[in-house]
Design an enzyme around this catalytic site. Structure first.
Site, PDB file in Angstrom:
ATOM      1  N   HIS A 121       0.876  -1.180   0.000  1.00  0.00           N
ATOM      2  CA  HIS A 121       0.000   0.000   0.000  1.00  0.00           C
ATOM      3  C   HIS A 121       0.914   1.232   0.000  1.00  0.00           C
ATOM      4  O   HIS A 121       2.013   1.186   0.548  1.00  0.00           O
ATOM      5  CB  HIS A 121      -0.820  -0.056   1.295  1.00  0.00           C
ATOM      6  CG  HIS A 121      -1.876   0.994   1.432  1.00  0.00           C
ATOM      7  ND1 HIS A 121      -1.611   2.276   1.852  1.00  0.00           N
ATOM      8  CD2 HIS A 121      -3.214   0.936   1.230  1.00  0.00           C
ATOM      9  CE1 HIS A 121      -2.748   2.963   1.909  1.00  0.00           C
ATOM     10  NE2 HIS A 121      -3.734   2.182   1.527  1.00  0.00           N
ATOM     11  N   ASP A 198       3.474  -4.497   8.172  1.00  0.00           N
ATOM     12  CA  ASP A 198       2.226  -3.737   8.086  1.00  0.00           C
ATOM     13  C   ASP A 198       1.079  -4.747   8.192  1.00  0.00           C
ATOM     14  O   ASP A 198       0.831  -5.514   7.265  1.00  0.00           O
ATOM     15  CB  ASP A 198       2.211  -2.990   6.739  1.00  0.00           C
ATOM     16  CG  ASP A 198       0.881  -2.321   6.450  1.00  0.00           C
ATOM     17  OD1 ASP A 198      -0.085  -2.560   7.195  1.00  0.00           O
ATOM     18  OD2 ASP A 198       0.819  -1.568   5.458  1.00  0.00           O
ATOM     19  N   GLN A 201      -4.024  -5.295   6.917  1.00  0.00           N
ATOM     20  CA  GLN A 201      -4.965  -6.220   6.267  1.00  0.00           C
ATOM     21  C   GLN A 201      -4.941  -7.620   6.862  1.00  0.00           C
ATOM     22  O   GLN A 201      -5.767  -8.450   6.484  1.00  0.00           O
ATOM     23  CB  GLN A 201      -4.671  -6.308   4.768  1.00  0.00           C
ATOM     24  CG  GLN A 201      -4.926  -5.022   4.006  1.00  0.00           C
ATOM     25  CD  GLN A 201      -6.389  -4.618   3.962  1.00  0.00           C
ATOM     26  OE1 GLN A 201      -7.300  -5.420   4.209  1.00  0.00           O
ATOM     27  NE2 GLN A 201      -6.629  -3.358   3.660  1.00  0.00           N
ATOM     28  N   LYS A 224     -10.192  -1.356  10.741  1.00  0.00           N
ATOM     29  CA  LYS A 224     -10.339  -2.543   9.884  1.00  0.00           C
ATOM     30  C   LYS A 224     -10.674  -3.776  10.711  1.00  0.00           C
ATOM     31  O   LYS A 224     -10.820  -4.870  10.193  1.00  0.00           O
ATOM     32  CB  LYS A 224      -9.058  -2.772   9.081  1.00  0.00           C
ATOM     33  CG  LYS A 224      -8.759  -1.617   8.114  1.00  0.00           C
ATOM     34  CD  LYS A 224      -7.723  -1.979   7.098  1.00  0.00           C
ATOM     35  CE  LYS A 224      -7.077  -0.795   6.434  1.00  0.00           C
ATOM     36  NZ  LYS A 224      -7.873  -0.215   5.359  1.00  0.00           N
ATOM     37  N   CYS A 362      -4.731   2.307  -3.677  1.00  0.00           N
ATOM     38  CA  CYS A 362      -3.498   2.862  -3.076  1.00  0.00           C
ATOM     39  C   CYS A 362      -2.342   1.890  -3.231  1.00  0.00           C
ATOM     40  O   CYS A 362      -1.498   1.749  -2.330  1.00  0.00           O
ATOM     41  CB  CYS A 362      -3.680   3.234  -1.615  1.00  0.00           C
ATOM     42  SG  CYS A 362      -4.975   4.415  -1.328  1.00  0.00           S
TER      43      CYS A 362
HETATM   44  N1  7TS Z   1      -1.426  -0.621   4.832  1.00  0.00           N
HETATM   45  C1  7TS Z   1      -2.304  -1.429   4.216  1.00  0.00           C
HETATM   46  C2  7TS Z   1      -1.870  -2.812   3.802  1.00  0.00           C
HETATM   47  C3  7TS Z   1      -3.612  -0.981   4.011  1.00  0.00           C
HETATM   48  O1  7TS Z   1      -4.484  -1.796   3.412  1.00  0.00           O
HETATM   49  C4  7TS Z   1      -3.996   0.312   4.430  1.00  0.00           C
HETATM   50  C5  7TS Z   1      -5.360   0.870   4.151  1.00  0.00           C
HETATM   51  C6  7TS Z   1      -3.038   1.084   5.090  1.00  0.00           C
HETATM   52  C7  7TS Z   1      -1.770   0.586   5.260  1.00  0.00           C
HETATM   53  C8  7TS Z   1      -3.363   2.431   5.628  1.00  0.00           C
HETATM   54  O2  7TS Z   1      -4.205   2.305   6.740  1.00  0.00           O
HETATM   55  P1  7TS Z   1      -4.810   3.593   7.458  1.00  0.00           P
HETATM   56  O3  7TS Z   1      -5.769   3.036   8.447  1.00  0.00           O
HETATM   57  O4  7TS Z   1      -3.673   4.324   8.074  1.00  0.00           O
HETATM   58  O5  7TS Z   1      -5.464   4.399   6.372  1.00  0.00           O
HETATM   59  N2  7TS Z   1      -6.022   0.239   3.082  1.00  0.00           N
HETATM   60  C9  7TS Z   1      -7.142   0.660   2.468  1.00  0.00           C
HETATM   61  C10 7TS Z   1      -7.731  -0.059   1.418  1.00  0.00           C
HETATM   62  O6  7TS Z   1      -7.289  -1.100   0.964  1.00  0.00           O
HETATM   63  N3  7TS Z   1      -8.822   0.594   1.006  1.00  0.00           N
HETATM   64  O7  7TS Z   1      -8.959   1.697   1.746  1.00  0.00           O
HETATM   65  C11 7TS Z   1      -7.926   1.757   2.662  1.00  0.00           C
END
Ligand code: 7TS
Length: 404
Positions: A121, A198, A201, A224, A362
């Site tokens: 991401h 990370d 997911q 999530k 992303c």
């Molecule tokens: N890393 C991964 C693997 C992610 O899927 C996401 C967000 C992030 C980092 C960032 O997370 P945040 O909570 O700091 O925003 N992924 C997604 C997605 O797949 N669709 O919307 C957000």
């Protein structure tokens, strides 16, 4: 006993309609829905003990502090961290990664190497590129294959005594691939490099054990995992968190302040400047309780059933291609219909009450690898049903008829 109909009753949003149709929520990889048990904790906080923490002598402040610190302990236990002070509350995965990347500014030197994967991401790419610009370190990339898996033999080649840090996701958000992080961590440690995983997911599906993994940093977002937005966590080994400088300066992160010199607070407060998302932290703890009450073994076996069923149903549609076909996957299906833009498919699905994400997710390097503008991504959670997958498959067929 796992009973999806009973579980669905915990989620008020699942009974609403969208565009006159029952909501089919398949955008769980973007954010999960919130059960009543977590909503109740949020309402209770603002109704009964809203106060700033770690500072007041008054009872409300003490109550809020106790609940916030209890949440930290819940998170520690869930991830099996050795100490509660190894859990830093952040605003989410992105914040956690930036905190670590910023800390490494004072550790990396020109010519040092850091390794990322092709499956990341943007939030696990851009902060490290910024770090390279600041330090002169070099970014190397573990490539991927057409199945959407990392080419691990190439990783072995990239590692050397110049490697200082490796950062990969546990699970790819765009494809659902589960990466072999045990191997990645072990190999990185053999050359003395630190590893950040990370877990944005993975944590909705898997219960990671940070001590068994021997990982240096593990990061996740509450939203999530049935929790609220704007809160997440950084796990760091105590030795690393002691070594890294603070990320932000301000209240609560200090031991003593004079105009000549400031000393910093002990862990975890050194990394928690300012008033945090108190309610969010407490609700994050409640979300973890909720997911554990369902049980991660139940969650992953049921979601696997959803994944298998959806893969079979969607592949029955002629001209539909699935991207990411690793044997090791969470319940994510990224697909396209031949000759049709993913955005158009997503728009028609929305008209039928089905929420999916469309676009590059992303993760532009993955889309560039497949030479596509994006995909339609359906991501399933333990509160979804096989019937909803039938609704999706029929709707995709209708979209194909309308658009071709
Ligand atoms: N890393 C991964 C693997 C992610 O899927 C996401 C967000 C992030 C980092 C960032 O997370 P945040 O909570 O700091 O925003 N992924 C997604 C997605 O797949 N669709 O919307 C957000």
């Amino acid at each position: 006993m796992f009973n999806v109909e009973n579980i669905r009753k915990d989620f008020p949003i699942l009974s609403r309609k969208v565009n006159g149709k029952p909501l089919v929520y398949f955008d769980n990889a973007a954010t999960s829905q919130t059960p009543q048990q977590v909503i109740d904790v949020i309402v209770d906080y603002y109704s009964n003990y809203n106060a700033n923490i770690h500072r007041g002598v008054h009872s409300l402040s003490q109550e809020a502090t106790d609940k916030y610190e209890q949440a930290r302990h819940k998170i520690q236990k869930h991830f099996n961290a050795k100490f509660a002070h190894e859990i830093i509350f952040t605003s989410g995965t992105t914040h956690s990664i930036n905190l670590v990347a910023n800390g490494f500014s004072s550790i990396l030197k020109k010519g040092d190497e850091i390794i990322v994967s092709a499956l990341e991401h943007h939030s696990n790419i851009v902060p490290w590129q910024m770090l390279c610009e600041r330090t002169g370190a070099i970014l190397k990339v573990i490539p991927m294959n057409l199945d959407g898996e990392l080419i691990i033999s190439d990783y072995d080649q990239l590692l050397s005594n110049k490697t200082k840090l490796v950062f990969v996701n546990h699970v790819s958000n765009a494809l659902g691939t589960v990466n072999p992080i045990e191997y990645i961590i072990k190999k990185a440690h053999q050359v003395g490099a630190a590893v950040l995983i990370d877990g944005a997911q993975s944590c909705p599906h898997i219960k990671p054990d940070v001590q068994a993994l021997d990982v240096d940093f593990y990061v996740a977002s509450a939203h999530k995992m049935c929790g609220p937005t704007g809160v997440g966590m950084l796990y760091g080994k105590e030795s690393w968190l002691k070594k890294l400088p603070p990320y932000q300066g301000g209240g609560e992160m200090i031991a003593e302040v004079t105009f000549e010199k400031t000393t910093y607070a002990d862990l975890p407060h050194k990394f928690e400047a300012g008033t945090p998302n108190i309610c969010g932290g407490i609700a994050f703890g409640a979300a973890i309780d909720y997911m554990n009450s369902i049980g991660f073994d139940n969650i992953s076996s049921y979601e696997h059933e959803l994944l298998e069923y959806a893969t079979k149903k969607l592949l029955e549609i002629e001209g539909l291609k699935i991207y990411g076909i690793s044997k090791h996957k969470t319940s994510v299906i990224s697909f396209n219909l031949e000759g049709i833009h993913p955005y158009d498919v997503g728009t028609i699905l929305d008209k039928m009450g089905i929420a999916v994400r469309t676009g590059h997710h992303c993760a532009q390097p993955i889309m560039d690898f497949y030479k596509i503008p994006g995909t339609v991504r359906a991501s399933f959670s333990f509160y979804n049903t096989l019937e909803e997958i039938d609704v999706l498959a029929n709707a995709v067929k209708k979209a194909q008829l309308m658009l071709s």
